[in-house]
Design an enzyme around this catalytic site. Structure first.
Site, PDB file in Angstrom:
ATOM      1  CG  HIS A 260      -2.060   0.909   1.092  1.00 20.93           C
ATOM      2  ND1 HIS A 260      -1.977   2.250   1.335  1.00 20.93           N
ATOM      3  CD2 HIS A 260      -3.319   0.663   0.680  1.00 20.93           C
ATOM      4  CE1 HIS A 260      -3.152   2.791   1.082  1.00 20.93           C
ATOM      5  NE2 HIS A 260      -3.981   1.854   0.679  1.00 20.93           N
ATOM      6  CG  ASP A 314      -8.268  -4.573  -2.672  1.00 18.29           C
ATOM      7  OD1 ASP A 314      -9.456  -4.292  -2.510  1.00 18.29           O
ATOM      8  OD2 ASP A 314      -7.436  -3.785  -3.140  1.00 18.29           O
TER       9      ASP A 314
HETATM   10  N1  COA Z   1       4.111  -7.773  -3.915  1.00 11.00           N
HETATM   11  C1  COA Z   1       5.457  -7.902  -3.842  1.00 11.00           C
HETATM   12  N2  COA Z   1       6.285  -6.861  -3.646  1.00 11.00           N
HETATM   13  C2  COA Z   1       5.732  -5.650  -3.515  1.00 11.00           C
HETATM   14  C3  COA Z   1       4.338  -5.448  -3.572  1.00 11.00           C
HETATM   15  C4  COA Z   1       3.534  -6.565  -3.777  1.00 11.00           C
HETATM   16  N3  COA Z   1       2.198  -6.457  -3.856  1.00 11.00           N
HETATM   17  N4  COA Z   1       4.073  -4.151  -3.429  1.00 11.00           N
HETATM   18  C5  COA Z   1       5.237  -3.538  -3.277  1.00 11.00           C
HETATM   19  N5  COA Z   1       6.261  -4.444  -3.337  1.00 11.00           N
HETATM   20  C6  COA Z   1       7.686  -4.160  -3.226  1.00 11.00           C
HETATM   21  C7  COA Z   1       8.188  -3.562  -4.548  1.00 11.00           C
HETATM   22  O1  COA Z   1       8.650  -4.553  -5.438  1.00 11.00           O
HETATM   23  C8  COA Z   1       9.277  -2.658  -4.076  1.00 11.00           C
HETATM   24  O2  COA Z   1      10.437  -3.432  -3.832  1.00 11.00           O
HETATM   25  P1  COA Z   1      11.909  -2.812  -4.085  1.00 11.00           P
HETATM   26  O3  COA Z   1      12.052  -1.673  -3.125  1.00 11.00           O
HETATM   27  O4  COA Z   1      12.844  -3.943  -3.809  1.00 11.00           O
HETATM   28  O5  COA Z   1      11.935  -2.345  -5.511  1.00 11.00           O
HETATM   29  C9  COA Z   1       8.781  -2.124  -2.728  1.00 11.00           C
HETATM   30  O6  COA Z   1       7.869  -3.127  -2.247  1.00 11.00           O
HETATM   31  C10 COA Z   1       8.058  -0.785  -2.841  1.00 11.00           C
HETATM   32  O7  COA Z   1       7.096  -0.899  -3.884  1.00 11.00           O
HETATM   33  P2  COA Z   1       6.450   0.313  -4.665  1.00 11.00           P
HETATM   34  O8  COA Z   1       5.963  -0.160  -5.983  1.00 11.00           O
HETATM   35  O9  COA Z   1       7.409   1.473  -4.661  1.00 11.00           O
HETATM   36  O10 COA Z   1       5.210   0.671  -3.754  1.00 11.00           O
HETATM   37  P3  COA Z   1       4.074   1.696  -4.135  1.00 11.00           P
HETATM   38  O11 COA Z   1       3.736   2.409  -2.865  1.00 11.00           O
HETATM   39  O12 COA Z   1       4.415   2.551  -5.288  1.00 11.00           O
HETATM   40  O13 COA Z   1       2.879   0.771  -4.617  1.00 11.00           O
HETATM   41  C11 COA Z   1       0.913  -0.494  -4.673  1.00 11.00           C
HETATM   42  C12 COA Z   1       1.761   0.500  -3.867  1.00 11.00           C
HETATM   43  C13 COA Z   1      -0.406  -0.703  -3.939  1.00 11.00           C
HETATM   44  C14 COA Z   1       0.629   0.103  -6.068  1.00 11.00           C
HETATM   45  C15 COA Z   1       1.699  -1.809  -4.811  1.00 11.00           C
HETATM   46  O14 COA Z   1       1.996  -2.315  -3.529  1.00 11.00           O
HETATM   47  C16 COA Z   1       0.918  -2.865  -5.612  1.00 11.00           C
HETATM   48  O15 COA Z   1       0.958  -2.835  -6.843  1.00 11.00           O
HETATM   49  N6  COA Z   1       0.219  -3.814  -4.908  1.00 11.00           N
HETATM   50  C17 COA Z   1      -0.539  -4.856  -5.590  1.00 11.00           C
HETATM   51  C18 COA Z   1      -1.881  -4.315  -6.072  1.00 11.00           C
HETATM   52  C19 COA Z   1      -2.864  -4.067  -4.922  1.00 11.00           C
HETATM   53  O16 COA Z   1      -3.079  -4.905  -4.071  1.00 11.00           O
HETATM   54  N7  COA Z   1      -3.470  -2.871  -4.959  1.00 11.00           N
HETATM   55  C20 COA Z   1      -4.511  -2.497  -3.999  1.00 11.00           C
HETATM   56  C21 COA Z   1      -4.057  -1.383  -3.122  1.00 11.00           C
HETATM   57  S1  COA Z   1      -5.247  -1.089  -1.858  1.00 11.00           S
END
Ligand code: COA
Length: 377
Positions: A260, A314
């Site tokens: 998140h 979710d």
């Molecule tokens: N599964 C595995 N690794 C994850 C992850 C996930 N769902 N979400 C984040 N990470 C990891 C990333 O690979 C990254 O690793 P790194 O630092 O080694 O590169 C780190 O955690 C930070 O990720 P980042 O993409 O910068 O986080 P964000 O804040 O931009 O993204 C989301 C947040 C929600 C977009 C992202 O976590 C995601 O795509 N989750 C899956 C979709 C989901 O469940 N969305 C509903 C949100 S309520």
């Protein structure tokens, strides 16, 4: 003034608001100062919607008036139903909802461009209460059934389940749906709420405001994730949770239902839903998907917990909905039904002190080019 570019506007305040507060480090969520766990335990969705929209938990008289207004506006014009019947039945329910929501306003010209507070309130009531009717009607129509007329003697959650199934809803299913709506009703300046505020700031009609928000919610990085969670859990090979999760993390694939932008600990809403899942399974029997989910949560904590990646709302919602017999592609529309309360609260707040959104950009393209003759390009 030079302002640093922040991708995704992460952490950049886009407005001042008194509606929702998230403490991502402590895993807390508040609606107008009330912790989500207390609201889920003691209030109905209607009370929570009143809290978000009006700013206070209603007295009995206020609640009675609010509920009466909601029940009064539940029905859809037959033309909206005809319109839904014209859409391809293979279409996603979120697309059907975007289309039907934006069309509703045309039937209510009085509150399509509301200047006055009571016109705005009229639009908010219609949108809040017609959204479940549209979601249920579309599901019935695509299955070849006639939509079910809403009932005035049922609460918001019970009436939705009734319209979806044409059956008297089970009290536990109603409770679960009611709490799920509360948990999804508001979440600060997320992408769809931002979309609602941006659209609202142009003084666009409120049906277009909510339609824009629904379209934004549909993406898999936002509300669409709850559908992906179930597809993912079903695809994990039996007995192979750890190997599967390690593979995803190794290749930096995002596992749906985890992570998140704001929470760096377990999402408080996931905790409430996990407990509800326990109640549902105690009554209806467990599901193998739940065991996979619990093992996946434990494994992911080991693998990516140090990066602040934990289950979000979710992760457990889909498992619970599935057990209640709700089709997977209706999960995100249910999220939209709930979040309509938050979007509308932000729309009302935006209009109290409106300034059209107009951010800047850092231009990185060419300058001063002369167009070449067409034969020389
Ligand atoms: N599964 C595995 N690794 C994850 C992850 C996930 N769902 N979400 C984040 N990470 C990891 C990333 O690979 C990254 O690793 P790194 O630092 O080694 O590169 C780190 O955690 C930070 O990720 P980042 O993409 O910068 O986080 P964000 O804040 O931009 O993204 C989301 C947040 C929600 C977009 C992202 O976590 C995601 O795509 N989750 C899956 C979709 C989901 O469940 N969305 C509903 C949100 S309520």
């Amino acid at each position: 003034m030079t302002v640093e570019y922040v991708p995704g506007l992460a952490g950049v305040p886009a407005t001042r608001s008194r509606i929702g507060l998230i403490d991502g480090q402590k895993g807390k969520l508040y609606y107008r100062g009330h912790a989500i766990e207390s609201l889920a335990a003691t209030c109905t969705f209607e009370e929570v919607a009143h809290l978000l929209l009006k700013g206070n938990l209603p007295s009995q008289a206020e609640l009675d008036g609010f509920v009466a207004q909601l029940r009064n506006h539940r029905r859809l014009k037959f033309r909206i139903i005809d319109f839904l019947k014209c859409l391809p039945e293979s279409g996603h329910p979120m697309d059907a909802l975007v289309a039907s929501m934006s069309s509703v306003g045309m039937f209510y010209p009085d509150n399509m461009y509301p200047d006055e507070r009571d016109q705005r309130w009229g639009a908010a009531m219609r949108i809040l209460t017609k959204t479940p009717t549209m979601v249920a009607a579309w599901h019935r129509i695509r299955c070849g059934d006639e939509p079910v007329t809403p009932r005035d003697d049922l609460g918001h959650a019970a009436n939705f389940l009734y319209m979806l199934t044409d059956r008297e809803p089970d009290p536990l299913a109603v409770k679960v749906m009611d709490v799920a709506l509360t948990l999804h009703a508001e979440h600060g300046m997320n992408a769809s709420t931002f979309a609602a505020r941006v659209t609202g700031s142009t003084l666009a009609d409120p049906y277009a405001v909510v339609s824009a928000a629904i379209a934004t919610l549909a993406g898999p990085l936002h509300g669409g994730a709850n559908e992906d969670v179930l597809t993912t859990l079903r695809a994990i090979p039996k007995g192979g949770v750890r190997a599967w999760a390690e593979e995803q993390v190794k290749h930096k694939r995002k596992v749906p239902g985890f992570g998140h932008r704001v929470y760096k600990v377990k999402d408080p809403r996931a905790g409430v839903l996990q407990k509800l899942a326990g109640d549902v399974f105690a009554k209806l029997g467990s599901t193998p998907l739940y065991d996979v989910a619990v093992e996946l949560e434990e494994t992911m904590e080991e693998l990516v917990g140090s990066k602040g990646v934990y289950p979000n709302v979710d992760f457990y919602s889909g498992i619970v909905y599935e057990k209640l017999g709700i089709p997977t592609d209706i999960f995100t529309p249910i999220f939209a039904m709930a979040r309509t309360a938050g979007w509308l609260s932000h729309w009302l707040e935006q209009l109290e002190n409106n300034r059209i959104f107009r951010p800047s950009q850092i231009y990185e393209g060419d300058r001063d080019l002369e167009p070449k003759a067409i034969g020389e390009r």
